[in-house]
Design an enzyme around this catalytic site. Structure first.
Site, PDB file in Angstrom:
ATOM      1  N   LYS A  13      14.552  13.838  15.258  1.00  0.00           N
ATOM      2  CA  LYS A  13      14.045  13.650  16.637  1.00  0.00           C
ATOM      3  C   LYS A  13      14.418  14.862  17.501  1.00  0.00           C
ATOM      4  O   LYS A  13      14.469  15.971  16.996  1.00  0.00           O
ATOM      5  CB  LYS A  13      14.564  12.342  17.219  1.00  0.00           C
ATOM      6  CG  LYS A  13      14.306  11.158  16.297  1.00  0.00           C
ATOM      7  CD  LYS A  13      14.527   9.830  16.945  1.00  0.00           C
ATOM      8  CE  LYS A  13      14.361   8.737  15.909  1.00  0.00           C
ATOM      9  NZ  LYS A  13      14.375   7.407  16.459  1.00  0.00           N
ATOM     10  N   HIS A  97       4.655   8.268  14.613  1.00  0.00           N
ATOM     11  CA  HIS A  97       5.939   7.580  14.845  1.00  0.00           C
ATOM     12  C   HIS A  97       5.812   6.720  16.102  1.00  0.00           C
ATOM     13  O   HIS A  97       5.124   7.088  17.053  1.00  0.00           O
ATOM     14  CB  HIS A  97       7.049   8.622  15.004  1.00  0.00           C
ATOM     15  CG  HIS A  97       8.409   8.014  15.037  1.00  0.00           C
ATOM     16  ND1 HIS A  97       8.938   7.452  16.174  1.00  0.00           N
ATOM     17  CD2 HIS A  97       9.340   7.852  14.059  1.00  0.00           C
ATOM     18  CE1 HIS A  97      10.148   6.983  15.898  1.00  0.00           C
ATOM     19  NE2 HIS A  97      10.410   7.207  14.621  1.00  0.00           N
ATOM     20  N   GLU A  99       7.642   6.277  18.562  1.00  0.00           N
ATOM     21  CA  GLU A  99       7.978   6.957  19.829  1.00  0.00           C
ATOM     22  C   GLU A  99       6.818   7.810  20.306  1.00  0.00           C
ATOM     23  O   GLU A  99       6.581   7.947  21.505  1.00  0.00           O
ATOM     24  CB  GLU A  99       9.261   7.790  19.653  1.00  0.00           C
ATOM     25  CG  GLU A  99      10.478   6.885  19.545  1.00  0.00           C
ATOM     26  CD  GLU A  99      11.646   7.475  18.770  1.00  0.00           C
ATOM     27  OE1 GLU A  99      11.658   8.699  18.517  1.00  0.00           O
ATOM     28  OE2 GLU A  99      12.544   6.692  18.405  1.00  0.00           O
ATOM     29  N   GLU A 169       7.904   0.718   9.963  1.00  0.00           N
ATOM     30  CA  GLU A 169       9.000   0.801  10.927  1.00  0.00           C
ATOM     31  C   GLU A 169       8.783  -0.228  12.028  1.00  0.00           C
ATOM     32  O   GLU A 169       8.088   0.063  13.017  1.00  0.00           O
ATOM     33  CB  GLU A 169       9.046   2.198  11.541  1.00  0.00           C
ATOM     34  CG  GLU A 169       9.271   3.307  10.542  1.00  0.00           C
ATOM     35  CD  GLU A 169      10.013   4.474  11.177  1.00  0.00           C
ATOM     36  OE1 GLU A 169      11.115   4.764  10.730  1.00  0.00           O
ATOM     37  OE2 GLU A 169       9.499   5.059  12.136  1.00  0.00           O
ATOM     38  N   GLY A 175      16.364   2.380  16.251  1.00  0.00           N
ATOM     39  CA  GLY A 175      17.404   2.801  17.187  1.00  0.00           C
ATOM     40  C   GLY A 175      18.093   1.651  17.898  1.00  0.00           C
ATOM     41  O   GLY A 175      18.800   1.858  18.886  1.00  0.00           O
ATOM     42  N   SER A 215      17.016   1.375  11.796  1.00  0.00           N
ATOM     43  CA  SER A 215      18.468   1.163  11.711  1.00  0.00           C
ATOM     44  C   SER A 215      18.990   1.087  10.275  1.00  0.00           C
ATOM     45  O   SER A 215      19.865   0.282   9.956  1.00  0.00           O
ATOM     46  CB  SER A 215      18.871  -0.076  12.518  1.00  0.00           C
ATOM     47  OG  SER A 215      18.514   0.095  13.886  1.00  0.00           O
ATOM     48  N   GLY A 236      16.529   7.552  11.318  1.00  0.00           N
ATOM     49  CA  GLY A 236      16.737   8.314  12.542  1.00  0.00           C
ATOM     50  C   GLY A 236      18.225   8.592  12.733  1.00  0.00           C
ATOM     51  O   GLY A 236      18.781   9.532  12.169  1.00  0.00           O
TER      52      GLY A 236
HETATM   53  C1  PEP Z   1      13.140   6.325  13.210  1.00  0.00           C
HETATM   54  O1  PEP Z   1      13.197   6.942  14.252  1.00  0.00           O
HETATM   55  O2  PEP Z   1      12.179   6.494  12.446  1.00  0.00           O
HETATM   56  C2  PEP Z   1      14.202   5.379  12.921  1.00  0.00           C
HETATM   57  C3  PEP Z   1      14.023   4.524  11.952  1.00  0.00           C
HETATM   58  O3  PEP Z   1      15.325   5.453  13.710  1.00  0.00           O
HETATM   59  P1  PEP Z   1      16.712   4.678  13.459  1.00  0.00           P
HETATM   60  O4  PEP Z   1      17.075   4.898  12.018  1.00  0.00           O
HETATM   61  O5  PEP Z   1      17.677   5.335  14.406  1.00  0.00           O
HETATM   62  O6  PEP Z   1      16.463   3.247  13.765  1.00  0.00           O
END
Ligand code: PEP
Length: 253
Positions: A13, A97, A99, A169, A175, A215, A236
């Site tokens: 990121k 993604h 985000e 995801e 996150g 996560s 992430g």
């Molecule tokens: C991601 O941003 O693709 C992600 C899975 O983040 P995190 O592992 O921090 O949840």
């Protein structure tokens, strides 16, 4: 018989300057030098790509980009094309993604255009899909996944999709420290694989890698990876520290 090589991918990121990314990549390279039976990828920020590519040369870690534009070149201030990413040393590009969808207006249509551009340039797209918490709670998980798959992959033929990776995801798990249970992940992955069989074919669906993201950490990766349709992880937060990410790459212990 061809099998699905697990892929453990780190999305850095908007973290790490070029120098910090180089340090982390060097450390990760040492820690994972002996990892076998797994593919590793890291996606640093655009400005760090070339420096990190030089560090990773000759290693078993692939370089990925976090995003790309669908045009080759032109008046698109602030954007980066697939050809530029290939030239910087990228093998993979993360597309869609959550985000990007949430904060930067990406839609299934832009995802589709970006996948097309990535494939045309020889980049392997990692298409991210997943439902929000509200969508899950209102029983829409599968219809959301179905729409994202159908629209994101609209008008592609098998030949275009040979290098596609899908990342499931769930937005509520990114996150947040909340991870999907292994059963929830398996259920979604199996559904995605079935949908892919329907829109492409069974052979493709058997070989396509479906990563879980949300996560993922050393304490939960083993049970997630034990699920028959979980072929890797998109990570992430836990990818930022080389020691922790290396534990994920060595999830088999
Ligand atoms: C991601 O941003 O693709 C992600 C899975 O983040 P995190 O592992 O921090 O949840």
């Amino acid at each position: 018989m061809e099998t699905r090589l697990p892929l453990i991918a780190g999305n850095w990121k908007m973290h790490k300057t070029g120098d910090e990314a180089v340090q982390a990549a060097k450390h990760l390279k040492e820690l994972t030098a002996k990892a076998v039976g797994v593919e590793i990828m890291i996606a640093p920020t655009f400005t760090a790509l070339s420096q990190v590519a030089a560090v990773l040369a000759g290693s078993n870690i692939a370089l990925g980009a976090q995003n790309l534009h669908w045009e080759n070149q032109g008046a698109f201030t602030g954007e980066i094309s697939a050809a530029m990413l290939v030239n910087a040393g990228c093998r993979y590009a993360i597309v869609g993604h959550s985000e990007r969808r949430q904060y930067f207006g990406e839609t299934d249509q832009t995802v589709q255009r970006k996948i097309r551009a990535a494939v045309a340039a020889g980049l392997r797209p990692v298409m991210c899909i997943g439902e929000t918490e509200a969508e899950r709670e209102s029983g829409q998980t599968f219809s959301v996944l179905d729409k994202q798959i159908q629209k994101g992959l609209e008008s592609f033929v098998l030949q275009d999709l040979k290098t596609l990776v899908v990342a499931y995801e769930p937005v509520w798990a990114i996150g947040t420290g909340k991870t999907a249970t292994k059963e929830q992940a398996q259920e979604a992955h199996a559904y995605i694989r079935r949908q892919l069989a329907g829109i492409v074919d069974d052979g493709f669906a058997r070989l396509v890698r479906i990563l879980y993201g949300g996560s993922v950490k050393p304490s939960n990766i083993k049970e997630l990876m034990a699920m028959p349709d979980v072929d890797g992880a998109l990570v992430g937060g836990a990818s930022l520290d080389p020691e922790t990410f290396s534990q994920l790459a060595h999830y088999r212990g």
